[in-house]
Design an enzyme around this catalytic site. Structure first.
Site, short mmCIF file in Angstrom:
data_model
loop_
_atom_site.label_atom_id
_atom_site.label_comp_id
_atom_site.label_asym_id
_atom_site.label_seq_id
_atom_site.Cartn_x
_atom_site.Cartn_y
_atom_site.Cartn_z
N HIS A 188 -13.76 33.88 -27.89
CA HIS A 188 -14.57 32.74 -27.47
C HIS A 188 -13.84 32.01 -26.34
CE1 HIS A 188 -17.03 29.30 -27.36
NE2 HIS A 188 -17.18 29.04 -28.65
N LYS A 230 -18.56 38.08 -27.86
CA LYS A 230 -17.37 37.44 -28.44
C LYS A 230 -16.68 38.38 -29.44
CE LYS A 230 -18.69 32.60 -27.76
NZ LYS A 230 -20.12 32.61 -27.36
N CYS A 265 -18.10 23.92 -26.24
CA CYS A 265 -18.39 25.34 -26.02
C CYS A 265 -19.67 25.57 -25.24
CB CYS A 265 -18.45 26.05 -27.36
SG CYS A 265 -17.08 25.60 -28.42
N HIS A 295 -24.82 33.07 -28.66
CA HIS A 295 -23.55 32.33 -28.75
C HIS A 295 -22.65 33.08 -29.74
CE1 HIS A 295 -20.86 29.05 -28.21
NE2 HIS A 295 -20.92 28.64 -29.46
#
Lengths: 430, 424
Positions: A357, A352, A180, A320
């Protein structure tokens, strides 16, 4: 003095739109790109929803789309977003460009496996009585049923090769696949390639789709995905107390990074300047982040140090923020450790919550979001934020976009295996 | 372009190959002109058109890693076993005291390829979801029953970043960590990136290189469908013939090639043995498919190294043994290394080790400089007018202290690194 790097073009193909502008206005409006999976019959999977790219046809983006006829959507998204970014940059309409100084560094995912053939052929070559597989039987069936041209496209180097061949990019050609964190890391290494002088312009970013049976299977087994099937739009809830996993998305984000003098000479429009990059490893476990954020802290601090920007001047953090219990807690902890008291004054959000994602492609799309936030003076919200978590106590821009004028933004990406990458992007100040 | 002054030296090598599992025995076997290419024995390839490879027949990662790490091997595919074992060998060879390394300045960059799933792991799940017809499965059954029959950590066993990540976990390497996935050129790109990371002062010590195994039923089946493989099953040892006019495809192999790459003063301070120094690196894309990408990568590496073709002892070629790749490489060499020395092409003895190939072959040249004897290229008998390079066929004494390593892949990615032998 080291060479400066500016962003002169951007392109995105995402669950929230097929252009940067469409994507960003949907993010500001708090729209969701998440819904039931339509790509395959996921009705009996533990997770039945994802953020798919809608009504995508590569022929609407590039001339000569037949090159990608055997490619998976990952390569096709990359081609479309690259065309958008190149057009946006005006690079090829500004006279002679030295193609040998023009390279690619992507963080792109693998191709799409032929799930129906793979599973049916394994079953045919398996003897349940002896619980053994007959490999020669599998070989024979595989040679008959797998399609060579499609199999070739699953290889990990084919996405960047297509871009280089199609667009005439003869400089350094790399792909990294660090889960990721991949496209953020690709952007960071592309910066370093220009800084060192190995190229003047880099096409960089990432593309990925894991919305296929193997992808959902793998993440479901790891219990990483949200299973909030009753209400997909509300499933991704970064930093909320009741978050239960991430939502798979797909797409591509591409940027044209250019050495400043090169951009100036051709009169390019400059969106922003890339100022900081760092990468670290947790070196802890393949499944979990380090509980005290050891790798993430070193990474965030390293990128800010690299940028030369004082932490109190970072005006926005694109997190993130996956909506898993562990990530959001450790990321919050890490931001606080690096930012100190200033952490509470710095707006943080996770797109997200709306887009899911995008795995390898996530970082690139999130960096583009930072650039747009600086340009338009407004930061996207974290949607579905309802119940505060005492361990996640920062300002997450809950549920509504917020006006503001960040001059420097931090974008974090963390991945399975303990991969950490952070980028700092700054408003261009001449 | 020498913006930075930090220098990168090689202080350890880890090499796992069909021809030897350490630097010395690998070098001896190459100099003796041996081939590591044999009929496949790790699984039954009876129905494949290609039934031979550069296989390591008796590899067990348990024999290489720390006792405490053995349990973790269960969630790693063979490619990752090769990576962690190769990394351990390089670290041992570097004789570094891990307790004295700054872990935040210890990085890992690996080249990696697509890792094939082990078919038996999916067999029960497949049985529960298939109807006995090729291409036909019931996704509802898979979701309901099949999925639960797959091991929970299944996916993590096959992610390409797990080579570098597992190595970082075994050795607490908290510095920069990357996984480059450009097929056969991945390992050399990883070395180049590690060279840049040391030079920009983001680390002092790196484990870098590549590992890969395609010698399994799924990879071999797939590659038979789209890759240009030699099918000379009755002639395994003669099948890989780089630059030879009669070449007819590559031979696949497996292995690991890992280097301990260290900033010079860091190595000197601990009194490390120095195998050599990375002097220059270049990467390019051969978009015109005429070898000009190879030439540009070579020119960039030589320029940075400040080394002329005449200063090189030999060229360590990619030498894939396919019609197209060797022709392009030869053209690139003729343009970029006019006045340079001959070429060795070690895939003739090893096969194409994928992401491991470039660094395994580079280690062969490093060992040659160390021992003073350069191995020759097997199976080169018929010069090809399309490949006008001088191929070194017999082992000979080393004459100069520098060489260049070329790596490329069939889609056009190319890289070159110039190395000078130690001691400095």
């Amino acid at each position: 003095m080291r060479r400066r790097i500016v962003i002169t073009g951007m392109g995105a193909v995402t669950p929230l739109g097929h252009s940067v502008q469409e994507m960003f206005s949907n993010l500001l409006a708090g729209k969701s790109g998440i819904g039931p999976i339509t790509r395959f019959d996921a009705s009996k999977f533990k997770t039945t929803f994802a953020a798919e790219v809608k009504s995508f046809d590569l022929g609407n983006f590039v001339i000569g789309a037949s090159r990608w006829a055997n490619s998976g959507v990952n390569s096709q998204f990359a081609a479309a977003a690259t065309q958008l970014a190149l057009d946006d940059s005006g690079l090829f309409s500004s006279g002679q460009i030295d193609r040998a100084r023009l390279g690619v560094y992507l963080g792109s995912g693998e191709g799409i496996q032929d799930f129906p053939n793979m599973i049916s052929l394994i079953a045919l070559a398996y003897n349940p009585q002896t619980r053994k597989m007959d490999f020669p039987c599998f070989e024979k069936l595989g040679l008959e049923h797998f399609k060579g041209a499609q199999e070739a496209e699953q290889e990990l180097h084919t996405t960047t090769a297509h871009l280089a061949n199609h667009f005439g990019l003869e400089g350094p050609n790399y792909n990294c696949l660090t889960a990721c964190a991949a496209s953020s890391q690709a952007i960071g290494e592309a910066m370093e390639i220009i800084r060192y002088g190995d190229a003047d312009v880099m096409i960089t970013g990432g593309s990925h789709s894991m919305i296929h049976p193997f992808g959902v299977t793998g993440f479901n087994l790891l219990t990483a995905l949200s299973e909030f099937n009753q209400d997909p739009v509300r499933a991704s809830r970064p930093f909320d107390l009741n978050r239960d996993g991430f939502v798979l998305g797909e797409g591509a984000g591409m940027l044209v990074l250019e050495e400043f003098e090169h951009a100036k000479k051709r009169g390019a429009r400059i969106y922003a300047e890339m100022t900081g990059y760092f990468s670290t490893a947790d070196a802890f476990r393949v499944t979990d982040s380090h509980p005290e954020g050891r790798g993430a802290i070193a990474c965030i601090a390293g990128a800010i140090r690299d940028s030369g920007v004082p932490v109190e001047d970072i005006g926005y953090i694109n997190a993130h923020g996956t909506s898993t219990q562990v990530n959001d807690k450790v990321e919050t902890l890490s931001i606080k450790k690096v930012f100190g008291a200033h952490a509470y004054k710095t707006p943080v959000s996770s797109i997200k919550s709306m887009m899911g994602h995008l795995i390898a492609a996530a970082g690139a799309v999130e960096l583009i979001t930072c650039v747009e936030a600086m340009r338009q003076g407004i930061m996207p919200p974290t949607m579905n934020y309802e119940t505060p978590d005492p361990e996640c106590d920062l300002d997450y821009i809950p549920n509504k976009a917020r006006e503001g004028k960040p001059r420097h933004c931090l974008s974090n990406s963390f991945g399975f295996g303990g991969q950490n990458t952070s980028l700092v992007v700054s408003a261009f100040s001449g | 372009m020498a913006v930075f002054s930090r220098r990168a030296v090689i202080t350890g090598v880890g090499v796992l190959t069909p021809l030897g599992m350490d630097g010395n025995s690998f070098h001896s076997a190459l100099v003796a002109g041996k081939s590591g290419i044999t009929p496949i024995t790790n699984f039954d390839p009876a129905n494949l058109p290609v039934r031979f490879a550069g296989e390591i027949s008796d590899f067990d990662a348990k024999n290489f890693v720390d006792k405490k790490d053995r349990k973790a091997l269960r969630v790693m595919a063979r490619t990752i076993h090769l990576a962690v074992a190769g990394a351990q060998c390089a670290l041992n060879d570097a004789k570094v005291d891990k307790t004295k390394l700054d872990k935040t300045r210890f990085g890992v960059v690996f080249g990696a390829g697509l890792i094939a799933v082990e078919l038996p792991e999916l067999a029960e799940a497949a049985r529960l979801s298939a109807h006995g017809q090729p291409g036909n499965i019931d996704l509802k059954m898979w979701g309901e029953k099949g999925l639960g029959a797959v091991p929970p950590l299944w996916m993590l066993k096959y992610l390409p970043n797990m080579l570098a990540c597992q190595v970082s976990i075994f050795h607490d390497a908290q510095g920069p960590n990357n996984s480059i996935t450009q097929s056969d050129v991945a390992g050399l790109l990883a070395l180049g990136e590690s060279f840049r990371i040391l030079s920009r002062n983001h680390a002092d010590f790196m484990l870098t290189g590549g590992a890969e195994s395609k010698i399994n039923p799924l990879s071999m089946t797939r590659h038979c469908l789209f890759e240009d493989l030699s099918r000379e099953n009755d002639n395994p040892q003669g099948a890989s013939r780089p630059f030879d006019a009669t070449r007819n495809g590559m031979v696949l192999g497996e292995g690991a090639g890992v280097l301990a790459l260290e900033e010079l003063t860091h190595a000197q301070a601990r009194g490390a043995k120095i195998y050599g120094e990375v002097l220059g690196f270049g990467a390019a894309f051969d978009q015109k498919k005429d070898g000009s990408g190879v030439t540009r990568a070579l020119n960039a590496a030589l320029k940075e190294a400040r080394v002329a073709p005449a200063d090189l002892d030999h060229i360590n070629g990619h030498g894939l043994s396919t019609r197209d790749s060797d022709r392009r490489e030869a053209a690139g060499i003729c343009q970029g290394l006019a006045g340079g020395p001959g070429v060795i092409a070690l895939k003739a003895s090893l096969g194409n080790l994928g992401a491991a190939g470039a660094t395994v072959e580079l280690i062969a040249s490093l060992m040659a400089l160390e021992k003073g004897v350069l191995p020759g290229t097997r199976n080169y008998q018929h010069p090809d007018a399309e490949c006008p390079v001088e191929v070194i066929t017999a082992a000979r004494p080393v004459k100069k202290n520098c060489f260049v390593k070329i790596s490329m892949d069939q889609t056009g990615q190319c890289a070159a690194a110039v190395i000078r032998g130690g001691p400095l």
